[in-house]
Design an enzyme around this catalytic site. Structure first.
Site, mmCIF file in Angstrom:
data_model
loop_
_atom_site.group_PDB
_atom_site.id
_atom_site.type_symbol
_atom_site.label_atom_id
_atom_site.label_comp_id
_atom_site.label_asym_id
_atom_site.label_seq_id
_atom_site.Cartn_x
_atom_site.Cartn_y
_atom_site.Cartn_z
ATOM 1 N N HIS A 132 15.042 61.715 33.165
ATOM 2 C CA HIS A 132 15.259 60.524 33.749
ATOM 3 C C HIS A 132 14.239 60.426 34.719
ATOM 4 O O HIS A 132 13.947 59.306 35.359
ATOM 5 C CB HIS A 132 16.652 60.643 34.599
ATOM 6 C CG HIS A 132 17.726 60.682 33.800
ATOM 7 N ND1 HIS A 132 18.006 59.647 33.056
ATOM 8 C CD2 HIS A 132 18.692 61.680 33.691
ATOM 9 C CE1 HIS A 132 19.195 59.908 32.488
ATOM 10 N NE2 HIS A 132 19.671 61.070 32.650
ATOM 11 N N ASP A 187 20.568 63.115 24.458
ATOM 12 C CA ASP A 187 21.336 63.363 25.610
ATOM 13 C C ASP A 187 21.980 62.246 25.657
ATOM 14 O O ASP A 187 22.003 61.045 25.147
ATOM 15 C CB ASP A 187 20.385 63.584 26.606
ATOM 16 C CG ASP A 187 20.978 63.950 27.894
ATOM 17 O OD1 ASP A 187 21.194 65.119 28.115
ATOM 18 O OD2 ASP A 187 21.538 62.737 28.646
ATOM 19 N N ASP A 198 25.914 67.085 26.685
ATOM 20 C CA ASP A 198 27.059 66.369 27.350
ATOM 21 C C ASP A 198 27.275 65.394 26.307
ATOM 22 O O ASP A 198 28.178 64.356 26.653
ATOM 23 C CB ASP A 198 26.200 65.857 28.609
ATOM 24 C CG ASP A 198 24.834 64.953 28.398
ATOM 25 O OD1 ASP A 198 24.296 65.106 27.244
ATOM 26 O OD2 ASP A 198 24.285 64.531 29.133
#
Length: 322
Positions: A139, A174, A263
């Protein structure tokens, strides 16, 4: 106040997996700042390194962490630490504490050690590298922290690897879209970025990760997003992964960087899909089947109870350890 998801205990759990499988874990050696500054703005890196000390030096008590409620990345001269925080923190999920820079820097150095192993390897013995890179990086933008990310490890090593490899593919599985990687390589054709992630409409990062974002200029077509509808089952997840792999196969990269997020596991608090523990073994096997030098960056994953099992499954697919 909610407990943070990105906590040191994540690494404790992850490190149990290689130990259980009898795999060696090496400690990173320092590669230095140059590869970081090849990707990130100097002023931003200075903020990450020195921002906490500037914050704490103020007469006013603004709290124990550098964390802004003001977001002004543009038309901001960055005069004073409050202005710098407003300029360089993209959201409220990337605070800076006393020892943050040490972790941020060494996370990047860990990734760089994997890149160095490929750059110096003549035998092919180092063709597969796995990095425990915490905090994560995908990110992090060229000059902004967010989503638990500060330095963009995938982008840093992709740029570093270009001294030997002409074409780099980054596959990001992800749960969240890696808007930082997308931004950094959006106008380039030597780095293909493909991302499989949860649909970002009303889901972090919220403003990127759509299918129509395909790159610009020379980079048009070299940025491919595969957003999954929320609630996608494991078969659906792999349908998206296979589309990403097909694009990479056409690109025919010299090396692959895999941003791995646990995740996507079905019980993870961030999951919007249903990947099982066994699914991570399948994912690893798909990466290995591409037959390219591979660096895996372990990034997201917040269900502590299963991080060890899920990483063991992935490692078994990566190494054929059953």
């Amino acid at each position: 106040m909610e407990e943070p998801l990105e906590i040191p205990e994540r690494m404790t759990e992850l490190l149990k997996a290689p130990a259980a499988l009898g795999l060696d874990v090496t400690t990173a050696k320092e590669v230095g700042m140059s590869p970081i500054l090849a990707v990130h703005d100097f002023g931003y890196v200075q903020f990450l390194k020195h921002g906490y000390d500037e914050w704490m030096a103020l007469d006013d008590d603004l709290g124990a962490q550098v964390q802004t409620g003001i977001f002004m990345p543009y038309d901001n001269p960055g005069i004073g630490i409050m202005a710098k925080a407003a300029k360089y923190q993209a959201d409220d999920s990337a605070p800076i504490s006393e020892h943050s820079w040490t972790s941020i820097y060494w996370s990047a150095q860990t990734a760089l050690n994997a890149a160095e192993a490929l750059l110096s390897d003549e035998s092919g013995d180092s063709d597969v590298q796995l990095c425990f890179s915490r905090p994560p990086g995908h990110h992090a933008r060229r000059s902004a922290a967010g989503g638990f990310c500060y330095l963009n490890n995938a982008a840093i090593i992709a740029e570093h690897l270009r001294q030997k490899y002409a074409k780099i593919a980054i596959i990001d599985t992800d749960m969240h879209h890696g808007q930082g990687i997308q931004e950094i390589f959006y106008d380039r054709s030597d780095v293909l970025y493909t991302s499989v992630h949860g649909d970002t409409v009303n889901f972090y990062p919220g403003v990127t990760g759509h299918e129509f974002e395909k790159g610009e200029g020379e980079g048009y077509g070299y940025n491919l997003n595969f957003p999954m509808p929320h609630g996608t089952d494991e078969a659906g997840f792999f349908e998206h992964v296979d589309k990403s792999i097909e694009a990479m196969s056409v690109f025919d990269p010299d090396v692959i960087i895999h941003v791995l997020g646990f995740d996507v596991y079905k019980d993870d608090p961030e999951a919007k899909c249903e990947v099982s523990t066994e699914g991570f073994k399948v994912l690893a096997q798909k990466m290995i089947a591409l037959g390219k030098p591979l660096i895996v960056l372990v990034e997201g994953g917040y269900y502590l109870q299963k991080l060890n099992d899920n990483l063991q499954a992935f490692l078994s697919g990566l190494t054929d350890v059953s």
